[in-house]
Scaffold this active site. Structure first.
Site, PDB file in Angstrom:
ATOM      1  N   ASP A  53      -4.675  36.578  41.408  1.00  0.00           N
ATOM      2  CA  ASP A  53      -4.742  35.735  40.210  1.00  0.00           C
ATOM      3  C   ASP A  53      -5.477  36.453  39.084  1.00  0.00           C
ATOM      4  O   ASP A  53      -6.300  37.340  39.318  1.00  0.00           O
ATOM      5  CB  ASP A  53      -5.400  34.380  40.512  1.00  0.00           C
ATOM      6  N   GLU A  75      -9.342  33.496  43.136  1.00  0.00           N
ATOM      7  CA  GLU A  75     -10.697  34.066  43.065  1.00  0.00           C
ATOM      8  C   GLU A  75     -11.379  33.623  41.780  1.00  0.00           C
ATOM      9  O   GLU A  75     -12.571  33.331  41.768  1.00  0.00           O
ATOM     10  CB  GLU A  75     -10.642  35.598  43.134  1.00  0.00           C
TER      11      GLU A  75
HETATM   12 ZN    ZN Z   1     -11.753  39.977  40.095  1.00  0.00          ZN
END
Ligand code: ZN
Length: 425
Positions: A94, A157
Site C-alpha cells: 500500500d 501498513e
Molecule cells: Zn513504508
C-alpha cells in the site's frame, strides 16, 4: 567474496527497474485500499513461476476490509533441498495518496537520471522489488540451499497494519518455527539497519462545557477555554518534562531521540463545515487529538498517566472543568538486540557491498515490525532497504536505481549468511 552473486544481480538491473515500474503502476492507495488484489496477484504469479508456493490471505473482518476493498495479502514460500532456517522478506504494497505538487504522473513510474519516480517508489515498492531480485538471484546461484525463503506482500501498513502483517502475525506467519529472520525493506537508506521504533500513543481529549447565547457567555461554560487551560498546562509542564526524557535508542533524526508530543487536531464549537453564517453559541464541546511518541525506557502506563494527571489537576483547580479521554491507538516501542543474527548479517553485508560500516538506527515512527515482535513474538526482525526516508509520502517521491541494486546485493549476501547459520537457531 560474493562476486558471482553480485554480478548476477548487476545483470538483473533492467529486470529490477521493470519490476518496480510494474508495482508503481498498481495505484494501491490507502485509504481506501485500491488495487490490492491485482498487485498481490502480480507478485504471486511472478514468484510462482520461480517455484514458490503461493497463498493469498484476505483479512476479512479487519478494519477497512470489504467486498469493494478486499485486504488481500500474498505469501510465497520456497523450501530448500535441506532443512534449515527461514529468511522472510516482507514489503507493504500500500501507498499513501499522491497529494499535490507532483511534476510527473505519480503512477506512471517515470525513469529519469538513474531514478524511478512514483508514489511508493521509495516507500516501499523499490525495497520490495530489490528483495525479490535478491531472492531470485540467490535461487539461480544456490539452487540447493538449506532452509526456506519467503516473500510476502502485505497491505495497510500505512493505516496501522491490522489487515496486513498484523493479520498474518495472528495466524502464525511471523512466528517460529515457520520463520527465523525477517527483513522489512522499508526506506531507511542503503547503509543503515533499522532495529526498531519508538512507541506511539494516540488519544482524544474532549472538554465539556454548557451551551448558551454567545452574547451572554457568562450564562454558559466555554469548552474551548477549558481546552485552552489544558493546552497551557501541556506547554508549561509537559513539554519541558518531555524534553528531559532522552533515550539510548539510536533514533534518527537526532531530534526524535527524546519523547515527543504532537497536537494533531483541535476542534471546538461550530462544525468544521461552518459556512460563514453566525451562530452565537458558547461551545459545549472541544476535542483535541494528541500523538505521543515515547521511548523504550518509558512505561506506557506512565505515558498515559502524565496526561491524566494534567487533566485531573485541572479538574481540581479549575471550576467547571470536566473531560473525557479516549485512546485511539497504542503500540509499544521495539528494539531488536544489536547482536541478533539478522542485524549482524545485514550489517556485515552492507560493509562488504558499500565498503563502509553500517549504521544502526531506530525509526521515529512505527512500522510493521511491531506486529512481528509483539504478536509473532519474533525479535529477530529489522528494516533495511533502499530509498531516502525523508522522501516517503512527499511529492516527486523517487528511489535511486543504484541504491536498489546495492540493497539487493546486501539482502542477498545477508540471506546467504543467515541460511548458513542452521546450527545457530
Ligand atoms: Zn513504508
Amino acid at each position: 567474496m560474493h562476486d558471482s552473486l553480485f554480478n548476477r544481480i548487476e545483470a538483473k538491473r533492467d529486470d529490477l527497474v521493470a519490476l518496480i515500474q510494474d508495482l508503481i503502476r498498481f495505484p494501491t492507495v490507502n485509504p481506501p485500499g485500491e488495487a490490492y488484489t491485482p498487485c498481490a496477484e502480480y507478485l504471486g504469479d511472478r514468484l510462482k513461476a520461480r517455484g514458490f508456493e503461493v497463498s493469498y490471505h484476505r483479512a476479512e473482518g479487519e478494519p477497512g476490509d470489504s467486498a469493494r476493498y478486499p485486504r488481500t495479502n500474498v505469501v510465497a514460500r520456497r523450501e530448500g533441498t535441506k532443512p534449515g532456517p527461514c529468511v522472510h522478506f516482507n514489503g507493504h504494497i500500500d501507498v499513501v495518496a499522491a497529494g499535490q505538487g507532483w511534476t510527473v504522473d505519480p503512477f506512471a513510474a517515470v525513469v529519469r537520471d538513474g531514478k524511478v519516480y512514483g508514489r511508493g517508489a521509495c516507500d516501499m515498492k523499490g525495497g520490495l522489488a530489490a528483495a525479490i531480485i535478491a531472492v531470485e538471484a540467490l535461487l539461480e546461484e544456490n539452487p540447493d540451499f538449506a532452509g526456506a525463503l519467503e516473500v510476502s506482500g502485505t497491505v495497510d501498513e500505512e493505516s496501522g497494519g491490522y489487515g496486513g502483517v498484523g493479520y498474518l502475525a495472528k495466524q502464525g506467519f511471523f512466528s517460529r518455527p515457520r520463520v527465523d529472520h525477517v527483513i522489512i525493506p522499508e526506506p531507511l537508506n542503503v547503509d543503515r539497519v533499522c532495529i526498531g521504533h519508538r512507541g506511539v500513543w494516540w488519544a482524544e481529549v474532549e472538554t465539556h462545557g454548557r451551551i448558551a447565547h454567545g452574547s451572554m457567555p457568562f450564562l454558559g461554560d466555554c469548552a474551548v477555554r477549558h481546552m485552552g487551560a489544558f493546552l497551557q498546562r501541556i506547554e508549561t509542564e509537559l513539554y519541558p518534562a518531555l524534553a528531559q526524557k532522552r533515550t539510548e535508542m539510536p533514533v534518527v533524526p537526532e531530534g526524535a531521540r527524546q519523547s515527543t508530543l504532537n497536537i494533531n487536531s483541535i476542534h471546538g464549537g461550530l462544525s468544521e463545515d461552518f459556512d460563514g453564517l453566525p451562530a452565537p453559541l458558547v461551545p459545549d464541546s472541544c476535542r483535541l487529538v494528541l500523538d505521543r511518541r515515547y521511548l523504550i525506557e518509558e512505561d506506557p502506563e506512565v505515558v498515559k498517566q502524565e496526561i491524566i494527571d494534567l487533566l485531573e489537576g485541572l479538574k481540581h483547580d479549575r471550576e467547571g472543568f470536566d473531560y473525557a479521554l479516549r485512546e485511539v491507538l497504542a503500540f509499544q516501542p521495539t528494539m531488536t538486540d544489536p547482536e541478533a543474527p539478522v542485524v549482524r548479517a545485514v550489517s556485515a553485508a552492507i560493509e562488504e557491498v558499500l565498503g563502509r560500516p553500517a549504521e544502526q538506527v531506530v525509526s521515529p515512527g512505527t512500522y510493521d515490525q511491531k506486529h512481528i515482535v509483539r504478536v509473532g513474538q519474533l525479535e529477530n526482525c529489522i528494516a533495511y532497504g533502499p530509498g531516502i526516508l525523508d522522501l516517503a509520502h512527499q511529492p516527486d517521491e523517487y528511489v535511486g536505481i543504484d541504491d536498489m541494486v546495492a540493497s539487493a546485493k546486501v539482502m542477498a549476501a545477508a540471506t546467504l549468511a543467515l541460511l548458513g547459520e542452521a546450527g545457530d537457531r
